[in-house]
Write a protein that holds these residues in place. Sequence first.
Motif, PDB file in Angstrom:
ATOM      1  N   VAL A  11       0.861  -1.191   0.000  1.00  0.00           N
ATOM      2  CA  VAL A  11       0.000   0.000   0.000  1.00  0.00           C
ATOM      3  C   VAL A  11       0.894   1.237   0.000  1.00  0.00           C
ATOM      4  N   PHE A  12       0.416   2.308  -0.642  1.00  0.00           N
ATOM      5  CA  PHE A  12       1.099   3.602  -0.513  1.00  0.00           C
ATOM      6  C   PHE A  12       0.056   4.702  -0.498  1.00  0.00           C
ATOM      7  N   PHE A  13       0.501   5.888  -0.028  1.00  0.00           N
ATOM      8  CA  PHE A  13      -0.448   6.995   0.065  1.00  0.00           C
ATOM      9  C   PHE A  13      -0.187   8.028  -1.025  1.00  0.00           C
ATOM     10  N   THR A  14      -1.213   8.780  -1.321  1.00  0.00           N
ATOM     11  CA  THR A  14      -1.029  10.007  -2.089  1.00  0.00           C
ATOM     12  C   THR A  14      -2.089  11.009  -1.639  1.00  0.00           C
ATOM     13  N   ILE A  15      -1.754  12.304  -1.755  1.00  0.00           N
ATOM     14  CA  ILE A  15      -2.645  13.376  -1.271  1.00  0.00           C
ATOM     15  C   ILE A  15      -2.648  14.485  -2.314  1.00  0.00           C
ATOM     16  N   ASP A  16      -3.826  15.031  -2.618  1.00  0.00           N
ATOM     17  CA  ASP A  16      -3.888  16.121  -3.594  1.00  0.00           C
ATOM     18  C   ASP A  16      -4.126  17.456  -2.885  1.00  0.00           C
ATOM     19  N   ALA A  17      -4.750  18.410  -3.570  1.00  0.00           N
ATOM     20  CA  ALA A  17      -4.934  19.728  -2.967  1.00  0.00           C
ATOM     21  C   ALA A  17      -6.143  19.712  -2.031  1.00  0.00           C
ATOM     22  N   GLY A  18      -6.041  18.928  -0.993  1.00  0.00           N
ATOM     23  CA  GLY A  18      -7.108  18.780  -0.020  1.00  0.00           C
ATOM     24  C   GLY A  18      -6.610  17.876   1.098  1.00  0.00           C
ATOM     25  N   PRO A  19      -7.409  17.672   2.132  1.00  0.00           N
ATOM     26  CA  PRO A  19      -6.938  16.913   3.296  1.00  0.00           C
ATOM     27  C   PRO A  19      -7.180  15.402   3.222  1.00  0.00           C
ATOM     28  N   GLN A  20      -7.771  14.942   2.108  1.00  0.00           N
ATOM     29  CA  GLN A  20      -8.097  13.502   2.018  1.00  0.00           C
ATOM     30  C   GLN A  20      -6.838  12.702   1.694  1.00  0.00           C
ATOM     31  N   VAL A  21      -6.794  11.464   2.199  1.00  0.00           N
ATOM     32  CA  VAL A  21      -5.661  10.592   1.890  1.00  0.00           C
ATOM     33  C   VAL A  21      -6.164   9.444   1.024  1.00  0.00           C
ATOM     34  N   LYS A  22      -5.458   9.209  -0.076  1.00  0.00           N
ATOM     35  CA  LYS A  22      -5.808   8.096  -0.941  1.00  0.00           C
ATOM     36  C   LYS A  22      -4.758   7.028  -0.763  1.00  0.00           C
ATOM     37  N   ALA A  23      -5.182   5.837  -0.335  1.00  0.00           N
ATOM     38  CA  ALA A  23      -4.248   4.732  -0.151  1.00  0.00           C
ATOM     39  C   ALA A  23      -4.435   3.776  -1.318  1.00  0.00           C
ATOM     40  N   VAL A  24      -3.379   3.585  -2.087  1.00  0.00           N
ATOM     41  CA  VAL A  24      -3.432   2.707  -3.260  1.00  0.00           C
ATOM     42  C   VAL A  24      -2.844   1.365  -2.840  1.00  0.00           C
ATOM     43  N   CYS A  25      -3.563   0.267  -3.136  1.00  0.00           N
ATOM     44  CA  CYS A  25      -3.071  -1.024  -2.659  1.00  0.00           C
ATOM     45  C   CYS A  25      -3.403  -2.167  -3.607  1.00  0.00           C
ATOM     46  N   LEU A  26      -2.745  -3.294  -3.394  1.00  0.00           N
ATOM     47  CA  LEU A  26      -3.108  -4.503  -4.119  1.00  0.00           C
ATOM     48  C   LEU A  26      -4.397  -5.019  -3.503  1.00  0.00           C
ATOM     49  N   PRO A  27      -5.318  -5.587  -4.325  1.00  0.00           N
ATOM     50  CA  PRO A  27      -6.644  -5.962  -3.830  1.00  0.00           C
ATOM     51  C   PRO A  27      -6.627  -6.895  -2.615  1.00  0.00           C
ATOM     52  N   GLU A  28      -5.600  -7.740  -2.471  1.00  0.00           N
ATOM     53  CA  GLU A  28      -5.604  -8.646  -1.302  1.00  0.00           C
ATOM     54  C   GLU A  28      -5.431  -7.887   0.021  1.00  0.00           C
ATOM     55  N   HIS A  29      -5.011  -6.622  -0.048  1.00  0.00           N
ATOM     56  CA  HIS A  29      -4.827  -5.848   1.185  1.00  0.00           C
ATOM     57  C   HIS A  29      -5.938  -4.822   1.412  1.00  0.00           C
TER      58      HIS A  29
END
Length: 320
Positions: free
Chosen positions: A270-288
């Motif tokens: 899993v890893f995170f990314t954040i855009d011009a806002g306070p939300q966090v998007k966690a990108v991961c492999l489906p098993e996680h």
Amino acid sequence: MRATAIAQPNIALIKYWGKRDTERNLPAVGSISITLRELYTRMHVEFDADAVADSLQVNGAPDATMLPRLSACLDRVAGGDRLRARITSESNFPIAAGLASSASAFAALTVAGAHAAQKTLSIATLASLAGQASGSAARSLLGGFVELENRGEDIAVSALCEPAEWPLDVVVAITETGPKAVGSTEAMEISRHTSPFYQSWLEQQPHDLDIARDSIARRDFGRLAAIAEHNCLKMHSIMWASRPPLVYWNAATMRCLQTVRKLQGSGADVFFTIDAGPQVKAVCLPEHTQAVAAALRDTPGVVDIMISGLGSGARLENAR
Ligand code: DP6
């Protein structure tokens, strides 16, 4: 004279931050994103010979704030002498809170507007038109992993990998639902004019794009994770060092980052990314995905969670 199109927001893994031409809204850097599946904006455009002005309804309520930008986009798509339009928009996620709502909105509007005006436009033309309205919108025209390149006097979008070829999930941790204080268009200009890190951002972006492109081609999750987190934190460093400073994070944003670090420590891809806002998007492999969603849901300050796979590009639903 009427058409409905649907588009999904996209999340940049290698970010677009900065413009080289504000008139034509040309980005200063290339970017790479993933298009989501479960979040959407549906746009209905109806040209009406009896209407005296354009009108806009967003999720059932009249909206005058966004209307000028949408009208200008329709002028570019259908011509300044077009009939006035009734525009209706419907989204299933918070608008203007750093969830790329303008990307899905303008991608859907460009496709719906072109069909309502009975114009058959190539992806290159649609990308240029959507991109003039909002840079990131050009990427929502395509699905899966998408690259936006600065090419000469224009932009070009291309699909690097279809959603089914590398199915990843994105868990969005919503930490605040209100609109952001400074929109990205204005914030990018503040960064360009004042951030001491802006120039090195421009210089380093081709390298970050190369690494990300190569990691996607090899389906190397670890390498993609490292470059995406680095690129995201670099973009936020530019913002933090701008004057006035642009700090989109809240305490829960930081806590989500710690949650992602803990998950990584326990072996989750899993890893995170954040855009011009306070939300966090966690990108991961489906098993996680379930473990990532549970950990983010339990993170103090997280008000909601959205889970999405990767989806396809903007498409027409119906036209008459
Ligand atoms: C941080 O596409 O919203 O989400 O072209 O001014 O409308 P304008 O900007 P916009 O900016 C997106 C910025 C970002 C990074 C990204 O999506 O690449």
